[in-house]
Design a protein around this motif. Sequence first.
Motif, PDB file in Angstrom:
ATOM      1  N   UNK A   1       0.774  -1.233   0.000  1.00 27.35           N
ATOM      2  CA  UNK A   1       0.000   0.000   0.000  1.00 27.35           C
ATOM      3  C   UNK A   1       0.802   1.278   0.000  1.00 27.35           C
ATOM      4  N   UNK A   2       2.109   1.196  -0.126  1.00 25.76           N
ATOM      5  CA  UNK A   2       2.938   2.390  -0.141  1.00 25.76           C
ATOM      6  C   UNK A   2       3.176   2.816  -1.594  1.00 25.76           C
ATOM      7  N   UNK A   3       3.167   4.109  -1.831  1.00 23.95           N
ATOM      8  CA  UNK A   3       3.374   4.618  -3.181  1.00 23.95           C
ATOM      9  C   UNK A   3       4.828   4.979  -3.445  1.00 23.95           C
ATOM     10  N   UNK A   4       5.160   4.999  -4.721  1.00 21.70           N
ATOM     11  CA  UNK A   4       6.497   5.397  -5.158  1.00 21.70           C
ATOM     12  C   UNK A   4       6.328   6.453  -6.248  1.00 21.70           C
ATOM     13  N   UNK A   5       6.953   7.577  -6.043  1.00 21.98           N
ATOM     14  CA  UNK A   5       6.929   8.604  -7.081  1.00 21.98           C
ATOM     15  C   UNK A   5       7.883   8.171  -8.189  1.00 21.98           C
ATOM     16  N   UNK A   6       7.324   7.974  -9.392  1.00 19.66           N
ATOM     17  CA  UNK A   6       8.137   7.485 -10.505  1.00 19.66           C
ATOM     18  C   UNK A   6       8.372   8.538 -11.581  1.00 19.66           C
TER      19      UNK A   6
ATOM     20  N   UNK B   1      10.026   1.941 -13.321  1.00 18.46           N
ATOM     21  CA  UNK B   1      10.905   1.405 -12.283  1.00 18.46           C
ATOM     22  C   UNK B   1      12.350   1.365 -12.765  1.00 18.46           C
ATOM     23  N   UNK B   2      12.534   1.080 -14.049  1.00 16.86           N
ATOM     24  CA  UNK B   2      13.892   1.095 -14.614  1.00 16.86           C
ATOM     25  C   UNK B   2      14.473   2.503 -14.569  1.00 16.86           C
ATOM     26  N   UNK B   3      13.652   3.502 -14.869  1.00 18.86           N
ATOM     27  CA  UNK B   3      14.134   4.888 -14.848  1.00 18.86           C
ATOM     28  C   UNK B   3      14.600   5.289 -13.450  1.00 18.86           C
ATOM     29  N   UNK B   4      14.012   4.692 -12.421  1.00 24.30           N
ATOM     30  CA  UNK B   4      14.432   4.963 -11.040  1.00 24.30           C
ATOM     31  C   UNK B   4      15.640   4.128 -10.631  1.00 24.30           C
TER      32      UNK B   4
ATOM     33  N   UNK C   1      23.921  -2.958 -15.212  1.00 26.43           N
ATOM     34  CA  UNK C   1      24.567  -1.987 -16.097  1.00 26.43           C
ATOM     35  C   UNK C   1      23.569  -1.080 -16.826  1.00 26.43           C
ATOM     36  N   UNK C   2      22.616  -0.558 -16.075  1.00 25.40           N
ATOM     37  CA  UNK C   2      21.693   0.425 -16.618  1.00 25.40           C
ATOM     38  C   UNK C   2      20.458  -0.125 -17.309  1.00 25.40           C
ATOM     39  N   UNK C   3      20.259  -1.441 -17.285  1.00 22.39           N
ATOM     40  CA  UNK C   3      19.074  -2.059 -17.897  1.00 22.39           C
ATOM     41  C   UNK C   3      18.591  -3.216 -17.035  1.00 22.39           C
TER      42      UNK C   3
END
Length: 188
Positions: free
Chosen positions: A69-74, A129-132, A154-156
């Motif tokens: 139930x916790x949010x993540x600012x993406x 999620x990857x961008x974070x 390695x970034x992916x």
Amino acid sequence: MFSTEANALSFEDYLAYDDGTDHCYELVAGKLQLMNPPTVLHLLISKFLEQVFEDHFNEHDLPFICLQGIGIRTGWKTSRIPDLVVFDKSLLTPFVNQAAVLTVPPTLVVEVVSRESIKRDYRYKRSEYAALGIAEYWIIDPIQQQVTLLSWQEGLYEETILSGQDRIESQQFPQLRLTPEGILNQKL
């Protein structure tokens, strides 16, 4: 409800939003996205995994917590509410008295797929999620009877699709012992 950029919600508006109902919304590009109620199986899977993670953290004296139930600012005007998140407890300390939508990335995110969330869980949330740079993202799919394990390399995200008795090899928690079958076969 909010169809143009001119009346899109800011992140701060989203945090303060209350429509007087118990509805749960994610914020996507400034627009509220109503989250459908989960199935009982969805809830059983989430409850099972939360207990497994908490038991694992306690057994190995790890400084992590698993929350529902916790949010993540993406993004600038985007916030997601994953089924489960795992955080290092020290990262949560500054947020204890704030709205449960965090601006720091968790160590691991779990989404349980439902019929209406297939594209959202596999495509949109994956890229957000990857961008974070979230280290691990698990997609638990009761429809396909599989678990997609996405590990940050390695970034992916490197993708591993698992089913049946395949062992889920978490890079974040290598001593964790789980299989897709063990996760997906939850009963009342």
